[in-house]
Write a protein that holds these residues in place. Structure first.
Motif, PDB file in Angstrom:
ATOM      1  N   ASP A 225       0.826  -1.203   0.000  1.00  0.00           N
ATOM      2  CA  ASP A 225       0.000   0.000   0.000  1.00  0.00           C
ATOM      3  C   ASP A 225       0.862   1.255   0.000  1.00  0.00           C
ATOM      4  N   ARG A 226       1.948   1.242   0.795  1.00  0.00           N
ATOM      5  CA  ARG A 226       2.841   2.401   0.821  1.00  0.00           C
ATOM      6  C   ARG A 226       3.441   2.660  -0.560  1.00  0.00           C
TER       7      ARG A 226
ATOM      8  N   ARG B  11       1.025   4.335  -2.904  1.00  0.00           N
ATOM      9  CA  ARG B  11       0.901   5.765  -2.603  1.00  0.00           C
ATOM     10  C   ARG B  11       2.114   6.541  -3.095  1.00  0.00           C
TER      11      ARG B  11
ATOM     12  N   GLN C 158       2.139   6.889  -6.919  1.00  0.00           N
ATOM     13  CA  GLN C 158       1.204   7.962  -7.269  1.00  0.00           C
ATOM     14  C   GLN C 158       1.834   9.321  -7.007  1.00  0.00           C
ATOM     15  N   SER C 159       2.546   9.448  -5.884  1.00  0.00           N
ATOM     16  CA  SER C 159       3.190  10.711  -5.528  1.00  0.00           C
ATOM     17  C   SER C 159       4.269  11.089  -6.529  1.00  0.00           C
TER      18      SER C 159
END
Length: 481
Positions: free
Chosen positions: A423-424, A427, A430-431
């Motif tokens: 999950d990290r 994210r 995406q960042s």
């Protein structure tokens, strides 16, 4: 899932992905070995995240040397005490002034930024990966030790990569960050001049064996050597006098030989010490003799070679691999250039599945996309902005500028496999896409990485660019070798 080319797989195993516009090496083993002698300064973005930033050498004033860093620690302590007295009844103003003062003297944020730039822009990724291994092996993980951590990495780790393990062990042990982290600054022999004075004044005095214990357990021979608690106690006596609680330029140089040699005779043990059957005398030279002896032990060679193989080659390294590394170590008397060269050769022929550290994964996707994700030194203009520099690696659970245990980050793949870690990474992918000026389309990135067309077509099934980028970067293809 389509396999990576052997050349790309190898560059990811021992280094980082070439940035967009650079080629995957055709002769990757020699490409890697050549980097062991790389000595050019780091060039990184000068200011402002941009699609086309200006690059310049890392500023010399942000690597001022250990003495100046320790003076800054003292200045920060002085400023903090003064501000707390001056603004004792103005809590908000006090916090602002303390933040300003800390930013003035604290180089941690710039050290972390430089570390990120080495990973994202450096032309020596193999050398950096080896540096990361040894920086992790000689863990320094406490708040106070971070003031000088950049100097530790730059001048004790990177500068010793081609020398002997004995020299690296000694230089890492005697650096202020290590002495501070493992509390050797509190290690005063009861029979020393200062120890006797403290007892006369009714103060408690005693040895601190933290560094002595870790230098044997984690840094050299490991518990397999069979040493005893008495050995650890006597090793602490050898280490007594190395380091002091606080550096004060008003008096330190009357007692230290230098900032690089922080030995204080009046805190040192005056008797003979026996460690694992070997006698050591008084004086500062006993420590160098001790670390040389630790480096020469068979168990040290076995332990370190196994760790190198575990990190770079396999979660269950074969006897063939560890024996080859041990032979290289033995034949060269622990010369790390020879050992690292053998390691890089073995990584090509013997490498097995390994999950990459989250930090290495992030550096790889930033490089593959030719992105500009990390702040430049000129973008860090406040303590608050400095905290943002360490945030990505902190959230990924792989920051060298966060407090952690002396055994460092795990080397086995299973420690980095979980839904939370996945999950990290989603994210962060995406960042990177959203805020890193990724101008290359996923198709261009895949062509650069020579991704097979069958795998490209699966990625392109995702509708939008950011979805394709996440599909490309958050999977086994990018996260493991």
């Amino acid at each position: 899932m389509s396999a990576k080319s052997p050349e790309l797989n190898y560059t990811m195993r021992v280094g980082f992905i070439p940035r967009l516009g650079s080629s995957i090496p055709n002769d990757p083993v020699n490409w890697a070995i050549d980097q062991l002698s790389y000595n050019k300064p780091l060039k990184s973005p000068a200011a402002n995240r941009s699609t086309d930033p200006a690059f310049e050498e890392w500023p010399a004033h942000l690597d001022p040397g250990l003495k100046e860093r320790l003076i800054n620690v003292w200045r920060w302590d002085e400023a903090r005490e003064s501000l707390r007295k001056k603004h004792a009844n103005e809590e908000r103003l006090l916090r602002e002034k303390l933040d300003e003062a800390q930013f003035k003297y604290d180089l941690r944020w710039f050290d972390a930024a430089k570390f990120n730039h080495y990973g994202a822009y450096g032309e020596d990724p193999v050398r950096q990966r080896l540096g990361h291994f040894w920086f992790n092996h000689f863990t320094i993980g406490s708040y106070d030790s971070f003031y000088t951590a950049g100097d530790f990495y730059e001048h004790r780790i990177l500068e010793n990569l081609n020398g002997s393990f004995a020299d690296l062990l000694y230089d890492a042990t005697t650096h202020y960050s290590m002495l501070r982290y493992l509390d050797n600054v509190d290690n005063v022999s009861p029979n020393s001049e200062q120890g006797r004075h403290r007892r006369q004044e009714g103060k408690q005095v005693g040895l601190n064996d933290n560094l002595a214990r870790e230098i044997m357990e984690l840094h050299s021979c490991s518990p397999a050597q069979g040493y005893t608690e008495d050995d650890i106690h006597n090793a602490a006596r050898i280490l007594a006098g190395w380091g002091d609680y606080a550096f004060n330029p008003r008096w330190a140089y009357q007692e230290w030989k230098s900032a690089d040699y922080p030995y204080i005779k009046k805190r040192a043990d005056t008797g003979t010490k026996v460690v694992m059957g070997k006698k050591y005398g008084r004086g500062s030279s006993a420590l160098k003799e001790f670390t040389n002896d630790l480096a020469a032990l068979d168990k040290t060679r076995e332990y370190i070679c196994h760790k190198l193989a575990l990190h770079f080659i396999s979660d269950e390294p074969s006897k063939k691999v560890t024996q080859a590394l041990e032979n290289s170590w033995k034949n060269s008397n622990g010369n790390l250039l020879a050992v690292h060269t053998t390691l890089l050769e073995l990584a090509w022929s013997e490498g097995e599945n390994k999950v990459l550290w989250p930090s290495h994964w992030l550096f790889n996707i930033v490089r593959a996309a030719d992105a500009h994700y990390f702040d430049s030194h000129q973008d860090i203009t406040s303590w608050q902005m400095g905290r943002e520099v360490v945030k990505p690696m902190r959230e990924l659970g792989n920051s060298f500028w966060e407090e952690r245990q002396p055994n460092g980050f795990p080397l086995k793949s299973r420690e980095w496999i979980s839904l939370e870690h996945l999950d990290r990474r989603v994210r962060f992918a995406q960042s990177v896409w959203n805020r890193a000026f990724v101008t290359a389309k996923p198709k261009e990135i895949m062509d650069h990485l020579q991704v097979p067309l069958s795998y490209q077509s699966k990625v392109m099934e995702f509708g939008q660019g950011h979805e394709q980028f996440i599909a490309l970067t958050v999977n086994r293809w990018m996260m493991e070798v």
